[in-house]
Design a protein around this motif. Structure first.
Motif, mmCIF file in Angstrom:
data_model
loop_
_atom_site.group_PDB
_atom_site.id
_atom_site.type_symbol
_atom_site.label_atom_id
_atom_site.label_comp_id
_atom_site.label_asym_id
_atom_site.label_seq_id
_atom_site.Cartn_x
_atom_site.Cartn_y
_atom_site.Cartn_z
ATOM 1 N N ARG A 1 6.644 -39.505 35.799
ATOM 2 C CA ARG A 1 7.333 -40.728 34.656
ATOM 3 C C ARG A 1 5.705 -41.040 34.100
ATOM 4 O O ARG A 1 4.869 -41.479 33.947
ATOM 5 C CB ARG A 1 6.446 -41.994 35.942
ATOM 6 C CG ARG A 1 8.331 -41.553 36.655
ATOM 7 C CD ARG A 1 8.146 -43.405 37.494
ATOM 8 N NE ARG A 1 9.575 -43.596 38.467
ATOM 9 C CZ ARG A 1 9.554 -44.783 39.146
ATOM 10 N NH1 ARG A 1 9.475 -45.831 38.159
ATOM 11 N NH2 ARG A 1 10.920 -44.295 39.943
ATOM 12 N N PRO A 2 5.683 -39.989 33.327
ATOM 13 C CA PRO A 2 4.844 -39.688 32.343
ATOM 14 C C PRO A 2 5.333 -41.334 31.029
ATOM 15 O O PRO A 2 5.950 -41.240 30.534
ATOM 16 C CB PRO A 2 5.052 -38.196 31.480
ATOM 17 C CG PRO A 2 6.455 -38.507 31.910
ATOM 18 C CD PRO A 2 6.492 -38.654 33.022
ATOM 19 N N GLU A 3 4.765 -41.204 30.723
ATOM 20 C CA GLU A 3 4.970 -42.599 29.449
ATOM 21 C C GLU A 3 4.648 -41.962 28.351
ATOM 22 O O GLU A 3 5.621 -42.651 27.395
ATOM 23 C CB GLU A 3 3.030 -43.700 29.952
ATOM 24 C CG GLU A 3 3.389 -43.908 30.763
ATOM 25 C CD GLU A 3 1.903 -44.931 31.016
ATOM 26 O OE1 GLU A 3 1.017 -45.441 30.035
ATOM 27 O OE2 GLU A 3 1.513 -45.660 32.228
ATOM 28 N N LYS A 4 3.720 -40.852 28.011
ATOM 29 C CA LYS A 4 3.908 -40.409 26.756
ATOM 30 C C LYS A 4 3.834 -38.778 26.426
ATOM 31 O O LYS A 4 3.686 -38.196 27.622
ATOM 32 C CB LYS A 4 1.736 -40.812 25.815
ATOM 33 C CG LYS A 4 0.962 -40.916 26.398
ATOM 34 C CD LYS A 4 0.026 -41.703 25.926
ATOM 35 C CE LYS A 4 -1.548 -41.050 26.970
ATOM 36 N NZ LYS A 4 -2.562 -42.439 26.323
ATOM 37 N N LEU A 5 3.949 -38.204 25.440
ATOM 38 C CA LEU A 5 4.462 -36.757 25.019
ATOM 39 C C LEU A 5 2.703 -35.933 26.111
ATOM 40 O O LEU A 5 2.786 -35.236 26.711
ATOM 41 C CB LEU A 5 3.938 -36.306 24.394
ATOM 42 C CG LEU A 5 4.069 -34.813 23.565
ATOM 43 C CD1 LEU A 5 5.689 -33.725 24.404
ATOM 44 C CD2 LEU A 5 4.070 -34.464 22.140
ATOM 45 N N MET B 1 11.003 -35.901 18.415
ATOM 46 C CA MET B 1 10.602 -34.912 18.724
ATOM 47 C C MET B 1 11.304 -34.206 20.149
ATOM 48 O O MET B 1 11.919 -34.873 21.180
ATOM 49 C CB MET B 1 9.743 -34.847 18.936
ATOM 50 C CG MET B 1 8.833 -33.419 19.077
ATOM 51 S SD MET B 1 6.900 -33.795 19.996
ATOM 52 C CE MET B 1 6.531 -32.161 19.052
ATOM 53 N N ARG B 2 11.801 -33.123 19.852
ATOM 54 C CA ARG B 2 12.804 -32.587 21.119
ATOM 55 C C ARG B 2 11.851 -31.031 21.708
ATOM 56 O O ARG B 2 11.107 -30.689 21.234
ATOM 57 C CB ARG B 2 13.912 -31.929 20.589
ATOM 58 C CG ARG B 2 14.875 -30.166 21.609
ATOM 59 C CD ARG B 2 15.627 -30.132 20.392
ATOM 60 N NE ARG B 2 17.218 -29.936 21.330
ATOM 61 C CZ ARG B 2 18.078 -29.170 22.298
ATOM 62 N NH1 ARG B 2 16.202 -28.042 22.244
ATOM 63 N NH2 ARG B 2 18.404 -28.884 23.561
ATOM 64 N N LEU B 3 11.567 -31.536 23.201
ATOM 65 C CA LEU B 3 11.135 -30.980 23.737
ATOM 66 C C LEU B 3 11.819 -29.358 23.628
ATOM 67 O O LEU B 3 12.625 -29.871 24.369
ATOM 68 C CB LEU B 3 10.212 -31.666 25.042
ATOM 69 C CG LEU B 3 9.279 -32.705 24.996
ATOM 70 C CD1 LEU B 3 9.325 -33.397 25.960
ATOM 71 C CD2 LEU B 3 8.681 -32.682 24.313
ATOM 72 N N GLU B 4 10.766 -28.300 23.956
ATOM 73 C CA GLU B 4 11.192 -27.169 24.476
ATOM 74 C C GLU B 4 11.282 -26.880 26.272
ATOM 75 O O GLU B 4 10.404 -27.391 26.423
ATOM 76 C CB GLU B 4 10.422 -26.213 24.081
ATOM 77 C CG GLU B 4 11.032 -25.993 21.885
ATOM 78 C CD GLU B 4 10.097 -24.877 21.837
ATOM 79 O OE1 GLU B 4 10.583 -23.434 22.381
ATOM 80 O OE2 GLU B 4 9.619 -24.716 20.524
ATOM 81 N N ARG B 5 12.456 -26.191 26.709
ATOM 82 C CA ARG B 5 11.989 -25.304 28.047
ATOM 83 C C ARG B 5 11.053 -25.306 28.126
ATOM 84 O O ARG B 5 9.872 -24.591 27.222
ATOM 85 C CB ARG B 5 13.077 -24.424 27.674
ATOM 86 C CG ARG B 5 13.344 -24.213 29.877
ATOM 87 C CD ARG B 5 14.235 -22.868 30.139
ATOM 88 N NE ARG B 5 14.164 -22.728 30.981
ATOM 89 C CZ ARG B 5 13.550 -21.539 31.326
ATOM 90 N NH1 ARG B 5 12.979 -21.161 30.596
ATOM 91 N NH2 ARG B 5 13.428 -21.055 32.321
ATOM 92 N N LEU C 1 1.108 -37.038 20.301
ATOM 93 C CA LEU C 1 0.756 -36.713 21.356
ATOM 94 C C LEU C 1 0.830 -38.250 22.536
ATOM 95 O O LEU C 1 1.008 -38.445 23.218
ATOM 96 C CB LEU C 1 -1.190 -35.966 21.582
ATOM 97 C CG LEU C 1 -0.983 -34.965 21.322
ATOM 98 C CD1 LEU C 1 -2.187 -34.239 21.362
ATOM 99 C CD2 LEU C 1 -0.811 -33.824 22.850
ATOM 100 N N ASN C 2 1.072 -39.503 21.547
ATOM 101 C CA ASN C 2 0.356 -40.764 21.695
ATOM 102 C C ASN C 2 2.030 -40.952 21.767
ATOM 103 O O ASN C 2 2.584 -42.133 22.544
ATOM 104 C CB ASN C 2 -0.163 -41.530 21.619
ATOM 105 C CG ASN C 2 -1.565 -40.993 21.320
ATOM 106 O OD1 ASN C 2 -2.196 -41.149 22.937
ATOM 107 N ND2 ASN C 2 -2.570 -41.337 20.898
ATOM 108 N N THR C 3 2.722 -40.388 21.477
ATOM 109 C CA THR C 3 4.556 -40.413 21.112
ATOM 110 C C THR C 3 4.835 -40.988 22.450
ATOM 111 O O THR C 3 4.851 -39.861 23.654
ATOM 112 C CB THR C 3 5.295 -39.046 21.158
ATOM 113 O OG1 THR C 3 4.857 -38.855 19.892
ATOM 114 C CG2 THR C 3 6.786 -39.531 20.480
ATOM 115 N N PRO C 4 5.398 -42.353 22.708
ATOM 116 C CA PRO C 4 5.808 -42.732 24.061
ATOM 117 C C PRO C 4 7.335 -41.715 24.710
ATOM 118 O O PRO C 4 8.313 -40.972 23.403
ATOM 119 C CB PRO C 4 6.729 -43.957 23.869
ATOM 120 C CG PRO C 4 6.091 -44.693 22.621
ATOM 121 C CD PRO C 4 5.513 -43.139 22.146
ATOM 122 N N MET C 5 6.940 -41.544 25.881
ATOM 123 C CA MET C 5 8.629 -40.659 26.270
ATOM 124 C C MET C 5 9.846 -41.003 25.520
ATOM 125 O O MET C 5 10.550 -40.019 25.453
ATOM 126 C CB MET C 5 8.919 -40.744 27.726
ATOM 127 C CG MET C 5 6.966 -40.126 28.662
ATOM 128 S SD MET C 5 7.402 -38.338 28.601
ATOM 129 C CE MET C 5 8.684 -38.084 28.587
#
Length: 151
Positions: free
Chosen positions: A138-142, A1-5, A114-118
């Protein structure tokens, strides 16, 4: 999954403003959903020390916490209210009436997403200021990244 600005809610001093989610559109979608199920909507909690707004939609079946990202048109659903400063948990899949948010232009995220690992997220679209925040917090997941209390 690509995160947007704007996913983290941060920008650097020289960066363009991050987009703002239309809070009025979010409230309207909440009211429409509640009307459709004969439910009620709590007073919205605005994103002040967080990257999200939230309300509780109460139906005859159960209450749902509806989270709206403050900068991207994303909503998520949870079984428990946010506790300021604490990571969010208890995410659930959108209820059947959640489809109304998509009609209003929001993307409803599944609990699994939402549980996708970083490590499985594409952060190349984020600004350097956002990447700095990710390295710091250091977030662990989305969900930790999207729905945060970072200051």
């Amino acid at each position: 999954m690509r995160l947007e600005r704007g996913a983290t809610g941060f920008r650097g001093p020289g960066d363009a403003r991050v987009p703002e989610t239309d809070a009025t559109l979010f409230r309207s979608a909440c009211w429409n959903a509640a009307r459709g199920i004969g439910g009620r909507v709590s007073e919205p909690a605005r994103a002040e020390a967080s990257s999200f707004h939230w309300v509780i939609v109460t139906s005859r079946a159960a209450p749902y916490v509806v989270l709206c990202h403050a900068h991207l048109p994303i909503v998520a659903f949870a079984a428990a209210s946010p506790v300021p400063g604490q990571p969010l948990s208890a995410f659930v899949d959108p209820p059947p009436w959640g489809a109304g948010f998509e009609v209003a232009g929001f993307r409803c995220l599944l609990a699994d997403h939402l549980n996708t690992p970083m490590s499985r997220l594409d952060v190349t679209g984020l600004a350097e200021a956002e990447l700095m925040q990710i390295r710091y917090w250091r977030p662990e997941k989305l969900s930790d990244l999207l729905f945060n209390w970072w200051d």
